[in-house]
Every structure is written in structure tokens, then in C-alpha cells.
Write a protein that holds these residues in place. Structure first.
Motif, PDB file in Angstrom:
ATOM      1  N   ILE A 314       8.673   5.897  -5.446  1.00 24.82           N
ATOM      2  CA  ILE A 314       8.258   5.220  -6.519  1.00 24.82           C
ATOM      3  C   ILE A 314       8.401   3.759  -6.235  1.00 24.82           C
ATOM      4  N   VAL A 315       8.563   3.122  -5.187  1.00 24.26           N
ATOM      5  CA  VAL A 315       8.714   1.898  -4.782  1.00 24.26           C
ATOM      6  C   VAL A 315       7.445   1.104  -4.417  1.00 24.26           C
ATOM      7  N   ASN A 316       7.219   0.110  -5.372  1.00 25.78           N
ATOM      8  CA  ASN A 316       6.226  -0.732  -5.109  1.00 25.78           C
ATOM      9  C   ASN A 316       6.387  -1.535  -3.905  1.00 25.78           C
ATOM     10  N   HIS A 317       5.707  -1.785  -2.971  1.00 22.58           N
ATOM     11  CA  HIS A 317       5.985  -2.570  -1.663  1.00 22.58           C
ATOM     12  C   HIS A 317       5.263  -3.847  -1.577  1.00 22.58           C
ATOM     13  N   GLU A 318       4.500  -3.821  -2.771  1.00 22.67           N
ATOM     14  CA  GLU A 318       3.412  -5.042  -2.984  1.00 22.67           C
ATOM     15  C   GLU A 318       3.933  -6.210  -3.617  1.00 22.67           C
TER      16      GLU A 318
END
Ligand SMILES: [Fe+2]
Length: 322
Positions: A314-318
């Protein structure tokens, strides 16, 4: 393999206008050729489309997504196009005006038709008149025939590669799950299926769709967490996981089974840290059915069984939009 028919008959006129499909999602990535390899390995029909990639499922007429060449940053969800019925176009236009919803500039390369608005997390959203491409019935469930005295498993030597049938849903990151839920239900006409309040929310269309057509997970900003693709058997999920590992994509999560939606899953990590999901046997919510939406404890929000959730799941790379 079968796929759902495009909307064959006149749609129900509901009291409020409502989106019926995710017609298309559009993301940009740093390297189109890596995207081509990833999605083709996943089992999609990847086509060249005016300098971008178009994602189709084999044997299905619809273009589910496009992948654009990015302009130097990390990957980004550029916009989503949501399908509506012709009879709802003027009703939506009036509703957006009444609610003071800001319009969005038409992104470069996008179809200008319909209505463009700015959604939560500053995501451009197009409402366009289109055929319903969300499923009209539960996904197929292929089970091996069970004659006496014959092994029922497919042969490793002859088992076909996994080719998804259609897009089931997308899961988006949002900085505020409650606000996204308000907007997508109160303005766009979707309905809550289930949630863990403040953490994750799953929405379906009252015109009939899988348990979730769009879902939201809490993050610091908007973004695409995963796209999910229907496959017709548990074997197809497992064979898909194996074909992706063989193609150089061993990372992800699953096999497992979700509580909310009930589907069996394997998530495959893409080169940019988001995921493509093989999904089998998700719950289906028929047109105008009353689903008992509930608020579930966080421990039920992810899975019944499966491997531990990976640290990077659940890591947002944006990057946040301005
Ligand atoms: Fe999913």
C-alpha cells in the motif's frame, strides 16, 4: 472463454443519474516498452494506438485502458473516463452545475466528448456516453468436468496461458476516503458496497457490476493502486502468477481470498510499484439490487487467507497533483 455482452437493451432510468462503467483508465509511465512487456505477459492484447499503448482483452472489442509515455516523472494516473447512458448526459450536466463541481481541462490526447470534471485528488474525470462494459452477470466459473476415474487437474504440458476476460475494477488512492466516497456516490451515482471507514471503500454501480467497480484506499494523495482483471478459474489465477514470475515479475501478493468482494486474487507488481490483479469469482451486484453495505473491522478489509501482506503493497508511488 466468454465475455459479457455489450449492453443489449434499454437501460433502467433510475431516480438519479449514475455511472455504469469504467470505460477507460489512462496512465503514463516512464517506459512504454516495459509497459508493453508487462501487460502482454499478463495476458492482455496490447496494441499500438497513436503513440500510446491500448490495453484490450483478447477477443473482446473494448479498449479498457491506455498507457502513455510520461514526461520524465514517475508513473501517474492521468484521467479516467466513466461510461454513462445517453439519457443521463443532460441530468449529469445539470447536477454538476447545481453542485458547483469544477470542470477539468481536456487532457492532451483525450476525447473531448461528454462532460469533463475535476474529481477528488484533482483527478480529471470524463463522463462519456458509451456502451455498458461492466459485466451484466457474474463472471464465468469454469470447473473441470468430473468423470469417474480421470484426473481433473489440467496438464502442466498443455494448460493454456492466462488471458483475462475483462476489466473488473480499479482501486484508486485518495487523500480522503470519506470525501471520495461522498463524491462518487453523491455526484456520480455509485453505491457503497462495503468499507472499513476511513481506510478503504468499495463501490458498485446501481446498473449492475462486480462488488466493486471503483474502490478507494487511504493515502497521502491520488493515484492508481491496481487494475483488476477477471479470469474464469482458480487455476487461471495460479497459472497467471506463474507466467508472470517466468516473465520476470515474481513480486506481488497472493494467492489469497478477499473478504470484501469474496474474490480469489493474485496481485502482480508492475515495474512502477502499482499492481495488476488476477481476480476470480468476485461477488456480483445485479442492477438495482440492495446490497447490505457494512463497515467492517480493518482486519477484514484485506483478506481471509493468503501470504502476509507485502511491506510495499500500500505504497503510493505517484506525486500529489497541484
Ligand atoms: Fe482488486
Amino acid at each position: 472463454m466468454t465475455h459479457p455482452q455489450l449492453e443489449p437493451s434499454a437501460p433502467a432510468l433510475l431516480p438519479r443519474p449514475a455511472v455504469h462503467s469504467v470505460d477507460e483508465f489512462v496512465l503514463s509511465v516512464p517506459d512504454l516498452e516495459r509497459a508493453r512487456h508487462f501487460y502482454a505477459s499478463f495476458g492482455l492484447d496490447v496494441r499500438d494506438d497513436a503513440g500510446a499503448l491500448a490495453l484490450h482483452t483478447h477477443g473482446h472489442p473494448h479498449r479498457w485502458a491506455r498507457v502513455l509515455q510520461g514526461k520524465g516523472g514517475p508513473k501517474r494516473l492521468e484521467w479516467i473516463s466513466l461510461g454513462i447512458y445517453e439519457q443521463d448526459l443532460a441530468r449529469f450536466a445539470a447536477l454538476l452545475q447545481e453542485r458547483g463541481i469544477p470542470t477539468a481541462a481536456v487532457p492532451e490526447g483525450a476525447d473531448p466528448s461528454g462532460l469533463w470534471l475535476q474529481g477528488p485528488d484533482a483527478l480529471p474525470i470524463q463522463l462519456r456516453v458509451a456502451a455498458k462494459v461492466s459485466p451484466q452477470a457474474p463472471g464465468p466459473r469454469e470447473s473441470a468436468p468430473a468423470p469417474a476415474n480421470i484426473g481433473r487437474a489440467p496438464s502442466r504440458s498443455t494448460a493454456p496461458a492466462t488471458r483475462p476476460l475483462y476489466l473488473s475494477h480499479i482501486l484508486l488512492f485518495t487523500a480522503d476516503v470519506a470525501q471520495a466516497l461522498d463524491f462518487y456516490t453523491g455526484v456520480l451515482g455509485l453505491q457503497l458496497s462495503d468499507q472499513s471507514a476511513g481506510i478503504i471503500a468499495f463501490l458498485h454501480t446501481p446498473h449492475g457490476s462486480d462488488h466493486h467497480l471503483i474502490a478507494f484506499a487511504k493515502s497521502n494523495a491520488g493515484g492508481l493502486h491496481h487494475s483488476s482483471w477477471c479470469v474464469p478459474s482458480l487455476d487461471a489465477v495460479g497459472i497467471g502468477a506463474q507466467q508472470m514470475a517466468n516473465a520476470g515479475y515474481p513480486d506481488g501478493w497472493g494467492l489469497g481470498r478477499h473478504v470484501l468482494g469474496s474474490n480469489y486474487f493474485r496481485y502482480v507488481r508492475d515495474p512502477w510499484g502499482s499492481f495488476a490483479e488476477y481476480s476470480y469469482d468476485i461477488d456480483y451486484i445485479a442492477s438495482q439490487a440492495q446490497w447490505p453495505a457494512a463497515d467492517h473491522p480493518p482486519e477484514d478489509s484485506l483478506y481471509v487467507w493468503g501470504p502476509d501482506v507485502p511491506q510495499d503493497f500500500i505504497v503510493n508511488h505517484e506525486l500529489p497533483r497541484p
